[in-house]
Scaffold this active site. Structure first.
Site, PDB file in Angstrom:
ATOM      1  N   CYS A 141      18.982 -42.273  -5.435  1.00 53.29           N
ATOM      2  CA  CYS A 141      19.530 -42.393  -6.753  1.00 53.29           C
ATOM      3  C   CYS A 141      19.842 -41.005  -7.310  1.00 53.29           C
ATOM      4  CB  CYS A 141      18.373 -43.082  -7.690  1.00 53.29           C
ATOM      5  SG  CYS A 141      19.319 -43.788  -9.300  1.00 53.29           S
ATOM      6  N   CYS A 177      19.462 -40.174 -10.781  1.00 53.68           N
ATOM      7  CA  CYS A 177      19.050 -39.811 -12.007  1.00 53.68           C
ATOM      8  C   CYS A 177      17.899 -38.512 -12.310  1.00 53.68           C
ATOM      9  CB  CYS A 177      18.527 -41.163 -12.845  1.00 53.68           C
ATOM     10  SG  CYS A 177      17.148 -42.144 -11.868  1.00 53.68           S
ATOM     11  N   LYS A 213      17.736 -55.477  -9.915  1.00 51.46           N
ATOM     12  CA  LYS A 213      17.033 -54.567 -10.797  1.00 51.46           C
ATOM     13  C   LYS A 213      17.466 -54.640 -12.360  1.00 51.46           C
ATOM     14  CE  LYS A 213      16.367 -49.546 -11.436  1.00 51.46           C
ATOM     15  NZ  LYS A 213      16.325 -48.049 -10.735  1.00 51.46           N
ATOM     16  N   ARG A 234      20.741 -47.657 -19.646  1.00 51.53           N
ATOM     17  CA  ARG A 234      21.328 -47.765 -18.395  1.00 51.53           C
ATOM     18  C   ARG A 234      21.950 -49.282 -18.382  1.00 51.53           C
ATOM     19  NH1 ARG A 234      19.277 -43.366 -16.239  1.00 51.53           N
ATOM     20  NH2 ARG A 234      17.089 -43.129 -15.743  1.00 51.53           N
ATOM     21  N   LYS A 292      12.816 -55.765  -9.043  1.00 51.33           N
ATOM     22  CA  LYS A 292      12.041 -55.080 -10.122  1.00 51.33           C
ATOM     23  C   LYS A 292      12.449 -55.147 -11.364  1.00 51.33           C
ATOM     24  CE  LYS A 292      12.874 -50.378 -10.502  1.00 51.33           C
ATOM     25  NZ  LYS A 292      12.945 -49.075 -10.112  1.00 51.33           N
ATOM     26  N   SER A 327       6.048 -48.719 -13.394  1.00 49.86           N
ATOM     27  CA  SER A 327       5.486 -47.957 -14.210  1.00 49.86           C
ATOM     28  C   SER A 327       4.795 -48.353 -15.298  1.00 49.86           C
ATOM     29  CB  SER A 327       6.107 -46.532 -14.558  1.00 49.86           C
ATOM     30  OG  SER A 327       7.377 -46.911 -15.244  1.00 49.86           O
ATOM     31  N   TYR A 351       1.616 -48.350  -7.839  1.00 46.75           N
ATOM     32  CA  TYR A 351       0.719 -47.140  -8.251  1.00 46.75           C
ATOM     33  C   TYR A 351      -0.491 -47.572  -7.830  1.00 46.75           C
ATOM     34  CZ  TYR A 351       5.476 -45.931 -10.023  1.00 46.75           C
ATOM     35  OH  TYR A 351       6.717 -45.913 -10.112  1.00 46.75           O
TER      36      TYR A 351
HETATM   37  C1  PBG Z   1      15.634 -44.581 -10.358  1.00 47.40           C
HETATM   38  C2  PBG Z   1      14.682 -45.516 -10.571  1.00 47.40           C
HETATM   39  C3  PBG Z   1      13.778 -46.063 -11.604  1.00 47.40           C
HETATM   40  C4  PBG Z   1      12.577 -46.566 -10.981  1.00 47.40           C
HETATM   41  C5  PBG Z   1      12.791 -46.560  -9.694  1.00 47.40           C
HETATM   42  N1  PBG Z   1      13.506 -45.860  -9.463  1.00 47.40           N
HETATM   43  C6  PBG Z   1      13.923 -45.539 -13.006  1.00 47.40           C
HETATM   44  C7  PBG Z   1      15.060 -46.143 -13.834  1.00 47.40           C
HETATM   45  O1  PBG Z   1      15.962 -46.968 -13.294  1.00 47.40           O
HETATM   46  O2  PBG Z   1      15.142 -45.816 -15.104  1.00 47.40           O
HETATM   47  C8  PBG Z   1      11.620 -47.210 -12.175  1.00 47.40           C
HETATM   48  C9  PBG Z   1      10.368 -47.406 -11.180  1.00 47.40           C
HETATM   49  C10 PBG Z   1       9.020 -47.350 -12.206  1.00 47.40           C
HETATM   50  O3  PBG Z   1       9.293 -47.548 -13.496  1.00 47.40           O
HETATM   51  O4  PBG Z   1       7.919 -47.295 -11.735  1.00 47.40           O
HETATM   52  N2  PBG Z   1      16.807 -45.343 -10.685  1.00 47.40           N
END
Ligand code: PBG
Length: 322
Positions: free
Chosen positions: A115, A117, A194, A216, A247, A273, A312
């Site tokens: 990615c 970001c 996602k 996003r 996810k 997370s 995690y």
């Molecule tokens: C990158 C990405 C994200 C996560 C995994 N890959 C963040 C997002 O899309 O903002 C989130 C993983 C997590 O919250 O543990 N794009």
């Protein structure tokens, strides 16, 4: 029904779902420097680690029997196009080369998140362009950069690349780049489904990847849409995804179940997370029984139909299971 619940051996005999350490993938956030282990404030127990520390984490993960690692990077610098994502000596590329040399790598699947970001100054997952009086993330310009990033990560030693950007056509673009670049054998684990989620909040602190403006929602999915999630998966598979990742996990277990019913491919779910942090907060307050809550949350993911979970809690769960 209670006859079969009377003792642990009986319960074990009729247990339908299991969680094994090998089903768990542990995310790592690799940062510059040496000897660095910096705890993420909103994620107690999760650290930004330098490459040398990442190798130690990998050794521990392997000794616990985990399935693999999912690698993210915090680059030295950022720019508009996320150059750090595909540089030959990018942070994750350096980490991969070091991990490849460690004995642990033989027993772990090294998955590189793909990615932009974490690498863009604006924090969006693609190339930002002006659109009217606002902005847009340009899909097709982004594809080229993602393809470059994926190939460079494969070259550095990733066993699997995992695009999490949610651009249309990303799997096809990455597949083509890998094939043409001599990495036809590298599988793609696509974050096919996602959702735009509040539960990614703490990750954006861990990976320093919060968007500096906007959000996003023009590329990640609307949380209300189950049928759309199935279309996303179908398209990614048609483009050549070998495995899919769903996810977040807990608020979307119905999506995991539906995907399991519809598609025969290997599938993982990401306990993100925010799921981790809210449980940690409850543990800190003494409101939940820590070991039981951790294992129950992972069992739910497996029971919904995921073959593996990114979490995690991977190391702690493996110790509990051990
Ligand atoms: C990158 C990405 C994200 C996560 C995994 N890959 C963040 C997002 O899309 O903002 C989130 C993983 C997590 O919250 O543990 N794009």
């Amino acid at each position: 029904m209670r006859r079969l619940r009377r003792s642990e051996p009986l319960r074990a005999l009729v247990r339908e779902t299991t969680v094994e350490p090998g089903d768990l993938i542990y995310p790592l956030f690799i940062c510059p420097g040496a000897g660095v282990r910096r705890e993420v404030p909103s994620m107690p127990g999760v650290f930004n680690v330098s490459v040398d520390e990442a190798v130690r984490e990998a050794e521990e993960a392997a000794s616990l029997g985990l399935g693999g690692l999912l690698l993210f990077g915090l680059p030295e610098g950022k720019d508009e196009f996320g150059t750090g994502a595909w540089e030959e000596d990018g942070i994750v590329q350096n980490g991969l080369r070091a991990l490849r040399e460690s004995a642990a790598a033989k027993n772990l699947v090294l998955i590189a998140d793909v990615c932009l970001c974490e690498y863009t100054s604006h924090g969006h997952c693609g190339v930002v362009v002006k659109s009217g009086d606002g902005f847009d993330v340009d899909n097709d310009q982004t594809l080229e950069l993602l393809a470059r990033a994926a190939l460079s990560l494969a070259k550095a030693g990733a066993d699997v690349v995992a695009p999490s950007d949610m651009m249309d056509g990303h799997v096809a673009a990455i597949r083509r780049a890998l094939d043409e670049g001599g990495h036809a054998h590298t599988p793609i684990l696509s974050y096919a489904s996602k959702f735009a989620s509040a539960f990614y909040g703490p990750f954006r602190e861990a990976a320093d990847s919060a968007p500096q403006f906007g959000d996003r929602r023009s590329y990640q999915m609307d949380g209300a849409n189950l049928r759309e999630a199935m279309r996303e998966i179908e398209l990614d598979l048609a483009e050549g995804a070998d495995m899919i990742l769903m996810k977040p996990a807990m608020p979307y277990l119905d999506v995991v179940r539906e995907a399991r019913e519809e598609f025969g491919v290997p599938m993982g779910a990401y306990q993100v997370s925010g799921e981790y942090s809210m449980m940690q907060a409850a543990f800190a307050k003494g409101w939940l029984d820590r070991p039981r809550a951790i294992l129950e949350s992972l069992l739910g993911i497996r029971r919904a139909g995921a073959d593996f979970a990114v979490t995690y809690f991977a190391k702690e769960a493996a110790r509990l299971l051990g």
